[in-house]
Design a protein around this motif. Structure first.
Motif, PDB file in Angstrom:
ATOM      1  N   MET A   1       0.853  -1.208   0.000  1.00  0.00           N
ATOM      2  CA  MET A   1       0.000   0.000   0.000  1.00  0.00           C
ATOM      3  C   MET A   1       0.884   1.252   0.000  1.00  0.00           C
ATOM      4  SD  MET A   1      -3.068   1.404   0.243  1.00  0.00           S
ATOM      5  CE  MET A   1      -4.266   0.195   0.791  1.00  0.00           C
ATOM      6  N   LEU A   2       0.700   2.117  -0.994  1.00  0.00           N
ATOM      7  CA  LEU A   2       1.442   3.379  -1.013  1.00  0.00           C
ATOM      8  C   LEU A   2       0.694   4.405  -0.164  1.00  0.00           C
ATOM      9  CD1 LEU A   2       2.618   3.972  -4.708  1.00  0.00           C
ATOM     10  CD2 LEU A   2       3.968   3.203  -2.754  1.00  0.00           C
ATOM     11  N   ASN A   3       1.476   5.128   0.610  1.00  0.00           N
ATOM     12  CA  ASN A   3       0.916   6.122   1.528  1.00  0.00           C
ATOM     13  C   ASN A   3       1.283   7.511   0.997  1.00  0.00           C
ATOM     14  OD1 ASN A   3       0.219   7.615   3.809  1.00  0.00           O
ATOM     15  ND2 ASN A   3       2.142   7.098   4.851  1.00  0.00           N
ATOM     16  N   ILE A   4       0.282   8.242   0.473  1.00  0.00           N
ATOM     17  CA  ILE A   4       0.526   9.537  -0.165  1.00  0.00           C
ATOM     18  C   ILE A   4      -0.093  10.637   0.686  1.00  0.00           C
ATOM     19  CG2 ILE A   4       0.061  10.931  -2.230  1.00  0.00           C
ATOM     20  CD1 ILE A   4       0.014   8.253  -3.815  1.00  0.00           C
ATOM     21  N   LEU A   5       0.680  11.685   0.912  1.00  0.00           N
ATOM     22  CA  LEU A   5       0.203  12.815   1.708  1.00  0.00           C
ATOM     23  C   LEU A   5      -0.213  13.945   0.764  1.00  0.00           C
ATOM     24  CD1 LEU A   5       0.100  13.622   4.776  1.00  0.00           C
ATOM     25  CD2 LEU A   5       2.226  14.890   4.354  1.00  0.00           C
ATOM     26  N   ALA A   6      -1.423  14.484   0.943  1.00  0.00           N
ATOM     27  CA  ALA A   6      -1.913  15.561   0.072  1.00  0.00           C
ATOM     28  C   ALA A   6      -2.077  16.837   0.890  1.00  0.00           C
ATOM     29  CB  ALA A   6      -3.244  15.164  -0.561  1.00  0.00           C
ATOM     30  N   ILE A   7      -1.556  17.938   0.350  1.00  0.00           N
ATOM     31  CA  ILE A   7      -1.569  19.218   1.067  1.00  0.00           C
ATOM     32  C   ILE A   7      -2.221  20.280   0.195  1.00  0.00           C
ATOM     33  CG2 ILE A   7      -0.146  20.988   2.170  1.00  0.00           C
ATOM     34  CD1 ILE A   7       2.066  18.901   2.511  1.00  0.00           C
ATOM     35  N   SER A   8      -3.197  20.988   0.759  1.00  0.00           N
ATOM     36  CA  SER A   8      -3.777  22.151   0.080  1.00  0.00           C
ATOM     37  C   SER A   8      -3.097  23.398   0.619  1.00  0.00           C
ATOM     38  CB  SER A   8      -5.285  22.222   0.356  1.00  0.00           C
ATOM     39  OG  SER A   8      -5.774  23.524   0.048  1.00  0.00           O
ATOM     40  N   GLY A   9      -2.755  24.306  -0.278  1.00  0.00           N
ATOM     41  CA  GLY A   9      -2.108  25.553   0.134  1.00  0.00           C
ATOM     42  C   GLY A   9      -3.079  26.629   0.569  1.00  0.00           C
ATOM     43  N   SER A  10      -4.366  26.309   0.630  1.00  0.00           N
ATOM     44  CA  SER A  10      -5.367  27.309   1.018  1.00  0.00           C
ATOM     45  C   SER A  10      -5.985  26.949   2.358  1.00  0.00           C
ATOM     46  CB  SER A  10      -6.481  27.382  -0.029  1.00  0.00           C
ATOM     47  OG  SER A  10      -7.524  28.234   0.417  1.00  0.00           O
ATOM     48  N   LEU A  11      -6.179  27.958   3.195  1.00  0.00           N
ATOM     49  CA  LEU A  11      -6.832  27.745   4.502  1.00  0.00           C
ATOM     50  C   LEU A  11      -8.321  28.059   4.442  1.00  0.00           C
ATOM     51  CD1 LEU A  11      -4.189  29.315   6.937  1.00  0.00           C
ATOM     52  CD2 LEU A  11      -4.452  26.951   6.227  1.00  0.00           C
ATOM     53  N   ARG A  12      -8.827  28.533   3.303  1.00  0.00           N
ATOM     54  CA  ARG A  12     -10.249  28.908   3.222  1.00  0.00           C
ATOM     55  C   ARG A  12     -11.144  27.706   3.468  1.00  0.00           C
ATOM     56  NH1 ARG A  12     -13.384  30.858  -0.907  1.00  0.00           N
ATOM     57  NH2 ARG A  12     -12.325  29.512  -2.409  1.00  0.00           N
ATOM     58  N   ALA A  13     -12.219  27.953   4.223  1.00  0.00           N
ATOM     59  CA  ALA A  13     -13.160  26.862   4.483  1.00  0.00           C
ATOM     60  C   ALA A  13     -13.732  26.333   3.173  1.00  0.00           C
ATOM     61  CB  ALA A  13     -14.274  27.345   5.403  1.00  0.00           C
ATOM     62  N   ALA A  14     -14.009  27.235   2.230  1.00  0.00           N
ATOM     63  CA  ALA A  14     -14.615  26.826   0.954  1.00  0.00           C
ATOM     64  C   ALA A  14     -13.554  26.680  -0.137  1.00  0.00           C
ATOM     65  CB  ALA A  14     -15.669  27.843   0.532  1.00  0.00           C
ATOM     66  N   SER A  15     -12.352  26.318   0.250  1.00  0.00           N
ATOM     67  CA  SER A  15     -11.240  26.256  -0.706  1.00  0.00           C
ATOM     68  C   SER A  15     -11.453  25.232  -1.821  1.00  0.00           C
ATOM     69  CB  SER A  15      -9.954  25.901   0.053  1.00  0.00           C
ATOM     70  OG  SER A  15      -8.957  25.448  -0.835  1.00  0.00           O
ATOM     71  N   THR A  16     -11.199  25.665  -3.038  1.00  0.00           N
ATOM     72  CA  THR A  16     -11.269  24.757  -4.182  1.00  0.00           C
ATOM     73  C   THR A  16     -10.066  23.803  -4.196  1.00  0.00           C
ATOM     74  OG1 THR A  16     -10.187  26.480  -5.509  1.00  0.00           O
ATOM     75  CG2 THR A  16     -12.586  26.365  -5.606  1.00  0.00           C
ATOM     76  N   ASN A  17      -8.911  24.301  -3.744  1.00  0.00           N
ATOM     77  CA  ASN A  17      -7.727  23.437  -3.674  1.00  0.00           C
ATOM     78  C   ASN A  17      -7.924  22.337  -2.630  1.00  0.00           C
ATOM     79  OD1 ASN A  17      -5.390  24.607  -5.466  1.00  0.00           O
ATOM     80  ND2 ASN A  17      -6.429  26.366  -4.562  1.00  0.00           N
ATOM     81  N   SER A  18      -8.532  22.696  -1.491  1.00  0.00           N
ATOM     82  CA  SER A  18      -8.797  21.679  -0.462  1.00  0.00           C
ATOM     83  C   SER A  18      -9.823  20.670  -0.963  1.00  0.00           C
ATOM     84  CB  SER A  18      -9.289  22.343   0.833  1.00  0.00           C
ATOM     85  OG  SER A  18      -8.308  23.238   1.314  1.00  0.00           O
ATOM     86  N   ALA A  19     -10.817  21.152  -1.728  1.00  0.00           N
ATOM     87  CA  ALA A  19     -11.800  20.222  -2.296  1.00  0.00           C
ATOM     88  C   ALA A  19     -11.117  19.259  -3.267  1.00  0.00           C
ATOM     89  CB  ALA A  19     -12.909  21.003  -3.015  1.00  0.00           C
ATOM     90  N   LEU A  20     -10.156  19.776  -4.025  1.00  0.00           N
ATOM     91  CA  LEU A  20      -9.446  18.914  -4.981  1.00  0.00           C
ATOM     92  C   LEU A  20      -8.636  17.836  -4.255  1.00  0.00           C
ATOM     93  CD1 LEU A  20      -8.659  18.215  -7.868  1.00  0.00           C
ATOM     94  CD2 LEU A  20      -6.948  20.043  -7.807  1.00  0.00           C
ATOM     95  N   VAL A  21      -7.922  18.198  -3.200  1.00  0.00           N
ATOM     96  CA  VAL A  21      -7.144  17.152  -2.502  1.00  0.00           C
ATOM     97  C   VAL A  21      -8.077  16.173  -1.787  1.00  0.00           C
ATOM     98  CG1 VAL A  21      -5.016  18.522  -2.276  1.00  0.00           C
ATOM     99  CG2 VAL A  21      -6.643  18.497  -0.407  1.00  0.00           C
ATOM    100  N   ALA A  22      -9.225  16.667  -1.293  1.00  0.00           N
ATOM    101  CA  ALA A  22     -10.194  15.752  -0.671  1.00  0.00           C
ATOM    102  C   ALA A  22     -10.717  14.757  -1.711  1.00  0.00           C
ATOM    103  CB  ALA A  22     -11.345  16.539  -0.055  1.00  0.00           C
ATOM    104  N   ALA A  23     -10.938  15.238  -2.932  1.00  0.00           N
ATOM    105  CA  ALA A  23     -11.418  14.348  -3.997  1.00  0.00           C
ATOM    106  C   ALA A  23     -10.348  13.324  -4.376  1.00  0.00           C
ATOM    107  CB  ALA A  23     -11.827  15.177  -5.220  1.00  0.00           C
ATOM    108  N   LEU A  24      -9.086  13.738  -4.362  1.00  0.00           N
ATOM    109  CA  LEU A  24      -8.004  12.787  -4.637  1.00  0.00           C
ATOM    110  C   LEU A  24      -7.979  11.692  -3.574  1.00  0.00           C
ATOM    111  CD1 LEU A  24      -5.231  15.314  -5.708  1.00  0.00           C
ATOM    112  CD2 LEU A  24      -6.096  13.459  -7.147  1.00  0.00           C
ATOM    113  N   ALA A  25      -8.194  12.085  -2.324  1.00  0.00           N
ATOM    114  CA  ALA A  25      -8.226  11.090  -1.232  1.00  0.00           C
ATOM    115  C   ALA A  25      -9.398  10.137  -1.436  1.00  0.00           C
ATOM    116  CB  ALA A  25      -8.320  11.796   0.118  1.00  0.00           C
ATOM    117  N   ARG A  26     -10.532  10.684  -1.826  1.00  0.00           N
ATOM    118  CA  ARG A  26     -11.740   9.866  -2.022  1.00  0.00           C
ATOM    119  C   ARG A  26     -11.556   8.882  -3.179  1.00  0.00           C
ATOM    120  NH1 ARG A  26     -16.233  13.285  -4.616  1.00  0.00           N
ATOM    121  NH2 ARG A  26     -14.857  12.871  -6.393  1.00  0.00           N
TER     122      ARG A  26
END
Ligand SMILES: Cc1cc2nc3c(=O)[nH]c(=O)nc-3n(C[C@H](O)[C@H](O)[C@H](O)COP(=O)(O)O)c2cc1C
Length: 176
Positions: A1-26
């Motif tokens: 199992m590969l263990n990959i860490l995903a980081i969003s550079g935005s702290l906004r609650a409605a961040s599009t970058n955070s949504a993208l990394v969440a989708a990658l995790a999903r």
């Protein structure tokens, strides 16, 4: 199992970058686990005087997470043609140690603009001796509100692109 860490550079609650990394995790394919690091905002401002025995707990946790990961994915907005301070601060905590050296890294993008930040981040990542993967992914989410972002990221072809992007990055990691 590969263990990959995903980081969003935005702290906004409605961040599009955070949504993208969440989708990658999903949508991580079998054999890959993508974990989101979401504590950029709790890291103290980097100070070289606070390294070694004085390293703050929050920074140690980040360093451990990167060290134990097989690869790192970053999705980052552009602020004033640069890399947001929160992400740069996190990266600065990783410079004077082995965490980043030869660590596979991939950049993904939630905006089709941000060309200055992309170039700057690539330079930083290479300078830190990460092994930067040439590929990546761009899904245009700039200016979109969370429900629309979720709809876009739920489209079957986007989910396929998310999964294929991680698979390709996983191949890069395994090839090293
Ligand atoms: C302070 C600030 C400066 C910005 N500067 C730029 C810029 O120079 N170039 C650009 O393309 N977008 C710029 N933007 C727009 C953001 O990069 C864009 O809204 C991004 O999608 C936000 O990401 P997020 O949704 O993950 O927070 C700026 C936004 C802010 C808040």
């Amino acid at each position: 199992m590969l263990n990959i860490l995903a980081i969003s550079g935005s702290l906004r609650a409605a961040s599009t970058n955070s949504a993208l990394v969440a989708a990658l995790a999903r949508d991580a394919p079998p054999g890959c686990r993508v974990t989101v690091y979401d504590r950029l905002g709790s890291l103290p401002i980097f100070n070289p005087d606070d390294e070694g025995d004085r390293t703050p707990l929050e920074a140690s946790e980040l360093i451990d997470a990167v060290t134990s990961a097989d690869g790192v994915i970053i999705s980052c907005p552009e602020y004033a043609h640069g890399v947001p301070g929160g992400l740069k601060n996190a990266l600065d905590w990783l410079v004077s140690r082995d965490a980043a050296v030869e660590k596979p890294a991939m950049l993904v993008h939630a905006s089709s603009r941000s060309l200055f930040a992309r170039a700057a981040l690539s330079e930083i990542i290479r300078t830190m001796s990460f092994a930067l993967y040439d590929g990546g992914l761009e899904i245009a989410l700039l200016g979109k509100k969370p429900p629309e972002v979720e709809n876009i990221l739920a489209e079957p072809e986007k989910r396929l692109a998310l999964r294929d992007t991680i698979s390709a990055f996983a191949d890069f990691i395994r090839s090293r």
